[in-house]
Design a protein around this motif. Structure first.
Motif, PDB file in Angstrom:
ATOM      1  N   PRO A  54      -8.164 -13.064  12.758  1.00  0.00           N
ATOM      2  CA  PRO A  54      -7.137 -13.372  12.483  1.00  0.00           C
ATOM      3  C   PRO A  54      -6.831 -14.643  11.874  1.00  0.00           C
ATOM      4  O   PRO A  54      -6.183 -15.014  11.682  1.00  0.00           O
ATOM      5  N   SER A  55      -8.071 -15.271  11.871  1.00  0.00           N
ATOM      6  CA  SER A  55      -8.449 -16.490  12.155  1.00  0.00           C
ATOM      7  C   SER A  55      -8.073 -17.207  11.170  1.00  0.00           C
ATOM      8  O   SER A  55      -7.233 -18.526  10.135  1.00  0.00           O
ATOM      9  N   VAL A  57      -6.969 -15.320   8.540  1.00  0.00           N
ATOM     10  CA  VAL A  57      -5.416 -14.563   7.169  1.00  0.00           C
ATOM     11  C   VAL A  57      -4.614 -16.299   7.349  1.00  0.00           C
ATOM     12  O   VAL A  57      -4.067 -16.417   6.746  1.00  0.00           O
ATOM     13  N   GLN A  58      -4.579 -16.595   8.798  1.00  0.00           N
ATOM     14  CA  GLN A  58      -3.913 -17.978   8.535  1.00  0.00           C
ATOM     15  C   GLN A  58      -4.308 -18.766   7.463  1.00  0.00           C
ATOM     16  O   GLN A  58      -3.256 -19.830   7.876  1.00  0.00           O
ATOM     17  N   ARG A 138       1.251 -12.300   0.260  1.00  0.00           N
ATOM     18  CA  ARG A 138       0.882 -11.105   1.099  1.00  0.00           C
ATOM     19  C   ARG A 138       2.743 -12.071   1.379  1.00  0.00           C
ATOM     20  O   ARG A 138       3.370 -11.822   2.232  1.00  0.00           O
ATOM     21  N   THR A 241       5.658  -5.810  10.066  1.00  0.00           N
ATOM     22  CA  THR A 241       5.640  -7.138   9.519  1.00  0.00           C
ATOM     23  C   THR A 241       4.963  -7.916  10.194  1.00  0.00           C
ATOM     24  O   THR A 241       4.543  -8.489   9.822  1.00  0.00           O
ATOM     25  N   VAL A 242       4.967  -6.991  11.220  1.00  0.00           N
ATOM     26  CA  VAL A 242       4.793  -8.173  12.408  1.00  0.00           C
ATOM     27  C   VAL A 242       3.231  -8.457  12.271  1.00  0.00           C
ATOM     28  O   VAL A 242       2.055  -9.426  13.053  1.00  0.00           O
ATOM     29  N   VAL A 243       2.568  -6.486  12.202  1.00  0.00           N
ATOM     30  CA  VAL A 243       1.235  -6.946  12.371  1.00  0.00           C
ATOM     31  C   VAL A 243       0.302  -7.680  10.705  1.00  0.00           C
ATOM     32  O   VAL A 243      -0.506  -7.897  10.190  1.00  0.00           O
ATOM     33  N   TRP A 245       2.182 -10.059   9.215  1.00  0.00           N
ATOM     34  CA  TRP A 245       2.454 -11.413   8.906  1.00  0.00           C
ATOM     35  C   TRP A 245       1.188 -11.713  10.261  1.00  0.00           C
ATOM     36  O   TRP A 245       0.114 -13.121   9.730  1.00  0.00           O
ATOM     37  N   ARG A 246       0.744 -11.308  10.752  1.00  0.00           N
ATOM     38  CA  ARG A 246      -0.778 -11.624  11.913  1.00  0.00           C
ATOM     39  C   ARG A 246      -2.323 -11.786  11.552  1.00  0.00           C
ATOM     40  O   ARG A 246      -2.835 -12.041  11.365  1.00  0.00           O
ATOM     41  N   LEU A 247      -2.315 -10.280  10.539  1.00  0.00           N
ATOM     42  CA  LEU A 247      -3.616  -9.876  10.172  1.00  0.00           C
ATOM     43  C   LEU A 247      -3.843  -8.704   8.564  1.00  0.00           C
ATOM     44  O   LEU A 247      -5.396  -9.727   8.927  1.00  0.00           O
TER      45      LEU A 247
END
Length: 472
Positions: A54-55, A57-58, A138, A241-243, A245-247
């Motif tokens: 995940p890091s 991705v951000q 994204r 949406t949450v998934v 956004w995060r992953l």
């Protein structure tokens, strides 16, 4: 259309990179003198790949090495995004007769809620596809999911069928983001046989949605009314949406994005449509999809009203048909792809769809006397299963020709499918709710047009002959 980016195509219509390894936009292509397609190193199998942390991705676009390490988690996310259309449509199917009674609207008008959703998904892809080529994958995806949540929530409270139709249109427009961008991400990461296999993997994941969606819809109707279906869809939108956004990582590097606006996107699409073979695959896939949606829109009334099945029985039959879709999809991806020409598999799939549609028409018209539910269900099962030989392969074969315009090409493919499906949907109810003949007629007509477009425009036998002549 001229081949781009040093891409050559083999006899089976599959592409490989000259003197290099499997296509991976943004990654350096190893220069091995004299390398052939047989020497190419494929993208690692998803089940064995290491998930992108995940890091990564951000922090924006992952490194080329990270892009090669597409993990099972990202595969599941893409499968979830492609599951949005069947969830939005199939969960709602068992409730159609109840919506007709609740909103005091005729069946043909209620079927327009399906047409509106399909039309929205068609038109939305024309906008979101080029946006994703310009701004990356994204941002347009997250924006589309947020609008989807709002539109679905409003559908749950719609007091009239007119308002329901309007917000189903908006729901489709927003839900288009998941379809078109998931397909573009696959094109960012894969090419050739690997891409065809990945599309079959997505069909396995997203194919679970049409299996469980009517079952969930049927169970929801046991404890609440049709509005509860939209409550569940709203929750699904929030989770996705949450998934995302995060992953979900960005797969389109900044240097590969198109800087132009709407006019450039339209020019790109015009160039794609000028490619006769691409257009042939686009139309073949679109009309095959329309035959599928003729079944989707008509079957609640045919199975429940004409043959007296309960919503739960209808949901089970729909689930069984979806199991066939998934199983044949896995045969396509695990057994046929890489061993048999994609064009040959597509030919067989379209022929089976045509034969099943013709058999359904004969049964519906009473040629064999009065038939019960079982023969009709068998015909629909064969038709649904054969779609797994058509839809993944038309997408893969078309996208192989467009390595540098994946978003726009994906938009055209999705738009053609949903637009033709939206046109075909109201035709199945043209003779009322008490005959299956219109459904079978529409299915047969769409199957014949799909087969004609494939043979007339793609001409796979001619391209194989040309390639053999060049090699001699």
């Amino acid at each position: 259309m001229p081949e781009q980016g040093g891409t050559r195509r083999d006899e089976d219509g599959q592409s490989s990179q000259e003197g290099g390894k499997g296509h991976m936009p943004g990654a350096a292509i190893a220069s091995v003198t004299g390398a052939t397609a047989a020497d190419a190193t494929p993208v690692p199998a998803l089940a064995d790949a290491t998930p992108i942390p995940p890091s990564g991705v951000q922090r924006g676009v992952p490194s080329p090495g990270a892009r090669r390490s597409v993990g099972l988690l990202v595969t599941l996310i893409l499968g979830g995004l492609t599951a949005v259309p069947p969830l939005s449509i199939d969960m709602y199917l068992p409730a159609l007769p109840e919506v007709t009674a609740s909103l005091h609207a005729p069946a043909a008008t209620v079927q327009l809620t399906l047409t509106a959703c399909l039309a929205g998904m068609a038109l939305g892809q024309l906008v979101v596809g080029p946006m994703s080529d310009k701004w990356g994958r994204r941002r347009p995806l997250i924006a589309g999911l947020l609008v989807y949540i709002v539109a679905t929530a409003v559908c749950a409270f719609a007091p009239t069928v007119e308002l329901l139709v309007a917000f189903r249109l908006l729901q489709g427009l927003a839900g288009a983001a998941g379809i078109v961008i998931a397909r573009a991400v696959v094109r960012d990461l894969y090419d050739g046989v690997d891409m065809a296999r990945f599309f079959s993997t997505l069909m396995l994941i997203s194919g679970v949605a049409p299996i469980i969606a009517p079952l969930i819809g049927g169970q929801v109707l046991r404890i609440t009314d049709w509005r509860g279906v939209f409550y569940v869809l709203t929750a699904v939108g929030v989770v996705l949406t949450v998934v995302v956004w995060r992953l979900l990582p960005e797969t389109l590097a900044p240097e590969q994005r198109h800087g132009g606006g709407v006019l450039e996107a339209l020019r790109t699409m015009r160039g794609l449509l000028a490619d006769r073979v691409f257009t042939g695959y686009l139309l073949a896939g679109g009309f095959a999809f329309a035959a599928l949606f003729a079944y989707v829109s008509a079957s609640p009334f045919v199975i429940q009203e004409l043959y007296g099945a309960s919503p739960q029985t209808y949901s089970i039959l729909f689930g069984v048909n979806s199991v066939g879709l998934v199983l044949v999809g896995q045969i396509n991806g695990k057994v046929l792809v890489g061993r048999v020409s994609l064009d040959k598999v597509l030919t067989v799939g379209l022929a089976i769809v045509t034969a099943a549609s013709f058999a359904l028409l004969l049964m519906a018209a009473g040629v064999f006397g009065e038939v019960g539910l079982v023969p009709i269900a068998v015909g629909l099962f064969v038709l649904m299963s054969a779609m797994s030989l058509c839809l993944p392969n038309t997408n893969a074969l078309a996208l192989m020709r467009t390595p540098h315009s994946a978003g726009s090409a994906s938009a055209l493919l999705g738009t053609s499918s949903f637009l033709v499906g939206a046109i075909a949907t109201p035709l199945v109810g043209i003779a009322g709710e008490h005959t299956a003949v219109p459904m079978a007629v529409v299915q047969l007509a769409c199957a014949l047009v799909a087969l004609g477009c494939f043979m007339g425009l793609c001409r796979p036998w001619q391209r194989r002959a040309d390639l053999k002549g060049e090699g001699s």
